[in-house]
Scaffold this motif. Sequence first.
Motif, mmCIF file in Angstrom:
data_model
loop_
_atom_site.group_PDB
_atom_site.id
_atom_site.type_symbol
_atom_site.label_atom_id
_atom_site.label_comp_id
_atom_site.label_asym_id
_atom_site.label_seq_id
_atom_site.Cartn_x
_atom_site.Cartn_y
_atom_site.Cartn_z
ATOM 1 N N SER A 156 -0.485 -18.328 28.939
ATOM 2 C CA SER A 156 -0.739 -19.467 29.826
ATOM 3 C C SER A 156 -0.020 -20.706 29.308
ATOM 4 O O SER A 156 -0.151 -21.063 28.131
ATOM 5 C CB SER A 156 -2.239 -19.728 29.916
ATOM 6 O OG SER A 156 -2.498 -20.987 30.506
ATOM 7 N N GLY A 158 -0.733 -23.678 30.179
ATOM 8 C CA GLY A 158 -1.758 -24.666 29.905
ATOM 9 C C GLY A 158 -2.334 -24.532 28.509
ATOM 10 O O GLY A 158 -2.832 -25.498 27.928
ATOM 11 N N PRO A 443 4.421 -27.259 32.740
ATOM 12 C CA PRO A 443 3.287 -26.726 33.509
ATOM 13 C C PRO A 443 3.319 -27.133 34.971
ATOM 14 O O PRO A 443 2.584 -26.564 35.785
ATOM 15 C CB PRO A 443 2.063 -27.300 32.788
ATOM 16 C CG PRO A 443 2.566 -28.522 32.086
ATOM 17 C CD PRO A 443 3.987 -28.216 31.696
ATOM 18 N N GLY A 444 4.162 -28.107 35.310
ATOM 19 C CA GLY A 444 4.292 -28.477 36.708
ATOM 20 C C GLY A 444 4.981 -27.401 37.539
ATOM 21 O O GLY A 444 4.884 -27.393 38.769
ATOM 22 N N TYR A 445 5.691 -26.472 36.884
ATOM 23 C CA TYR A 445 6.405 -25.399 37.582
ATOM 24 C C TYR A 445 6.001 -23.996 37.125
ATOM 25 O O TYR A 445 6.151 -23.033 37.877
ATOM 26 C CB TYR A 445 7.918 -25.554 37.388
ATOM 27 C CG TYR A 445 8.483 -26.774 38.058
ATOM 28 C CD1 TYR A 445 8.719 -26.805 39.428
ATOM 29 C CD2 TYR A 445 8.775 -27.921 37.319
ATOM 30 C CE1 TYR A 445 9.244 -27.926 40.045
ATOM 31 C CE2 TYR A 445 9.291 -29.057 37.924
ATOM 32 C CZ TYR A 445 9.527 -29.057 39.293
ATOM 33 O OH TYR A 445 10.037 -30.179 39.898
ATOM 34 N N GLN A 447 3.193 -21.370 35.464
ATOM 35 C CA GLN A 447 1.784 -21.102 35.157
ATOM 36 C C GLN A 447 1.643 -20.238 33.899
ATOM 37 O O GLN A 447 0.774 -20.491 33.068
ATOM 38 C CB GLN A 447 1.149 -20.382 36.361
ATOM 39 C CG GLN A 447 -0.285 -19.963 36.162
ATOM 40 C CD GLN A 447 -0.774 -19.106 37.329
ATOM 41 O OE1 GLN A 447 -1.806 -18.465 37.248
ATOM 42 N NE2 GLN A 447 -0.038 -19.092 38.434
ATOM 43 N N PRO A 488 5.198 -18.466 38.545
ATOM 44 C CA PRO A 488 5.299 -19.860 39.002
ATOM 45 C C PRO A 488 3.918 -20.464 39.241
ATOM 46 O O PRO A 488 2.927 -19.758 39.452
ATOM 47 C CB PRO A 488 6.084 -19.753 40.318
ATOM 48 C CG PRO A 488 6.799 -18.447 40.222
ATOM 49 C CD PRO A 488 5.889 -17.543 39.451
ATOM 50 N N LYS A 489 3.856 -21.770 39.218
ATOM 51 C CA LYS A 489 2.600 -22.462 39.478
ATOM 52 C C LYS A 489 2.102 -22.123 40.884
ATOM 53 O O LYS A 489 2.884 -21.993 41.827
ATOM 54 C CB LYS A 489 2.805 -23.976 39.348
ATOM 55 C CG LYS A 489 1.513 -24.782 39.425
ATOM 56 C CD LYS A 489 1.769 -26.271 39.271
ATOM 57 C CE LYS A 489 0.464 -27.044 39.351
ATOM 58 N NZ LYS A 489 0.682 -28.507 39.253
ATOM 59 N N ASP A 490 0.804 -21.953 40.997
ATOM 60 C CA ASP A 490 0.137 -21.678 42.268
ATOM 61 C C ASP A 490 0.407 -20.272 42.808
ATOM 62 O O ASP A 490 0.087 -19.975 43.970
ATOM 63 C CB ASP A 490 0.522 -22.711 43.350
ATOM 64 C CG ASP A 490 0.153 -24.128 42.951
ATOM 65 O OD1 ASP A 490 -0.864 -24.292 42.247
ATOM 66 O OD2 ASP A 490 0.897 -25.061 43.317
ATOM 67 N N THR A 496 -2.231 -12.510 34.979
ATOM 68 C CA THR A 496 -2.760 -13.734 34.363
ATOM 69 C C THR A 496 -4.270 -13.794 34.566
ATOM 70 O O THR A 496 -4.758 -13.780 35.691
ATOM 71 C CB THR A 496 -2.115 -14.985 34.975
ATOM 72 O OG1 THR A 496 -2.311 -14.973 36.392
ATOM 73 C CG2 THR A 496 -0.635 -15.012 34.680
ATOM 74 N N ASN A 508 -1.687 -31.712 33.496
ATOM 75 C CA ASN A 508 -0.604 -30.785 33.792
ATOM 76 C C ASN A 508 0.436 -31.342 34.762
ATOM 77 O O ASN A 508 1.340 -30.622 35.174
ATOM 78 C CB ASN A 508 -1.151 -29.482 34.371
ATOM 79 C CG ASN A 508 -1.691 -28.592 33.270
ATOM 80 O OD1 ASN A 508 -1.511 -28.881 32.099
ATOM 81 N ND2 ASN A 508 -2.350 -27.507 33.668
ATOM 82 N N ASN A 510 3.762 -33.334 36.139
ATOM 83 C CA ASN A 510 5.096 -33.516 35.544
ATOM 84 C C ASN A 510 5.190 -34.886 34.876
ATOM 85 O O ASN A 510 4.660 -35.869 35.353
ATOM 86 C CB ASN A 510 6.178 -33.428 36.627
ATOM 87 C CG ASN A 510 6.260 -32.030 37.199
ATOM 88 O OD1 ASN A 510 6.026 -31.054 36.502
ATOM 89 N ND2 ASN A 510 6.591 -31.946 38.485
#
Length: 619
Positions: A156, A158, A443-445, A447, A488-490, A496, A508, A510
């Motif tokens: 992760s 995060g 972490p903006g892009y 995950q 990717p994020k989301d 995961t 998290n 940008n």
Amino acid sequence: MKTRVIILLAVFLSAFALLPDRIIKGTVTDGSNLPVAGVNVTIQGSGASTVTDHGGRFSIQVSKLARALMFKKIGYKTLTMPLTSDSVLNVILTHTLRTEEIADQELVHPSQPGRVEKSLVFNRVAAAPSTFSGTVTQIPVATESYKPINENGFLSVGQQPVTTFSVDVDRAAYSNVRRFLNNGQMPPEDAVRIEEMINYFDYDYPQPTGEHPLAITAETTDSPWNPGLKLVHIGLQAKTVSTENLPASNLVFLIDVSGSMSDPNKLPLLKQAFKLLVDQLRAEDKISIVTYAGSAGLVLPPTAGSEKKVIKDALDKLEAGGSTAGGEGIELAYDLARKYFLPKGNNRVILATDGDFNVGISNESELQKLIEEKRRAGIFLSIMGFGMGNYKDSHVETLADKGNGNYAYIDNIQEARKEFVQEFGGTLFTVAKDVKIQIEFNPGYVQAYRLIGYENRALRNDEFNDDKKDAGDMGSGHIVTAIYEIVPKDVHSSYTGATHPLKYQQNNANTTGNGDEMMTVKVRYKKPESEKSILFDLPVKATSVAFEKCSENLRFASAVAEFGLLLRGSEYKGKATYADVIQRARGAFGKDNEGYRSEFVQLVKTAQSLDGSQETAHK
């Protein structure tokens, strides 16, 4: 009358006997116009034979009495071709793999955990092509040793936004995997080091143009085997130094001549391989030969590279016999390298062995300490592995890592040529040492992420800045390729698990000023003569290219990575199939002057024939 006939016949035969022998050359391909390696080419009625190389090429000397050549390889119809006056003979072999044909060969394939019994697999994939090489000899895997690999999982961002590893320019795993497949066996899972398979091949990365001897490239696309996920392909290119500008070499051949090295694919092949290296030496280079078996001995004192006949004669006199005193040999070899040390040259011990150290300094930790001590003194260690059956991969891999050297597995004379002729500079001449890579994900892009391979090269993040921590070296023209699979994020992925956000870390979102960056690749290296590292980096934008529009570098490397996932039975292989690997590899052959990429496709076909469990699972 009878006497006259005999005289005429004698005159005719005498005249015919004066006809010289000739060389027949050619190429063997299959129905898809792909070269077929490992085909036995035999003169009909004679024991003389040869084997096709990676590009399907062969060359054989035939006598005046020869009438035909036979082309034979398991999985193909045997073909007999009559000889004409032509000196070039190009041949097309037809696939044939019937259940009864396999039974006739009396092949016995050992079970492996998680794999279908091979004798059953043949019945399921009887229509698939095979690429077994020559006579099948089962490899007693239980007597070989491989370092356990705990496959990298998804981390992760995060929780762990930074990942660090040492580069790996070793390629031994690929040629070792090839050995198993060409002998009709699936390789043990721990023999499959995916990063070494990827790095076996050349890629068209740009040469460094700035102050650093290394250049970074990066590319992002969709994951072919895990829909919704992305692949990040990272390439590291070392500066290529022309042979005439390479520093002088002080080389010590340390050759295992113990009884275990008597097999044809050990000491006899080793002699041929080292002769190829001798042909590359210059007058300013010096070479010594040390052997070990029961006790260590000096076979050849330091000799100029121009004295090629003297060096080759010394190699020819080597014979296998006795127990193995690897430690004693290493100490003598290092003593020679130190005595004739070149302050601005390439000082290296080249150890050739099956890794079966059983007398002398056999304790691995003691050997490591010795090799690390000599490494700090500027003497590097390269290891060339040979043989099968009692091959100790885990042992020689560790020693090469500790000695700032490379590790290769020589399974045939073509591999020796690749290592010692085509890639001579990269094999022997270091341009950057202790090369480490550290990546920070945004972490903006991103995950989660997973590094494919490099399990034995992982470093703690704090070790990236620690100049005392050893890492991999890169030689002239060396290439390192790494592939990350990212979520990717989301994007929801079963890979995961749920994690709670960290309470005391930054949000998290940008960071201002780098909002379009997906990640940053940092590289640390040392110049060969220095112990102080140098840092440079490459920010990577959050842009993704459609897979079919990506470079051949990425497309072929991803095919090799997917093949490795299949061989390992990886839990992260997703929808990977051998058919997809073959299709994508064929679409990214590039120039392939030496035929290595086309040979790769043949190996995938062999694995497809042997491993029915994966293919049937997706039908």
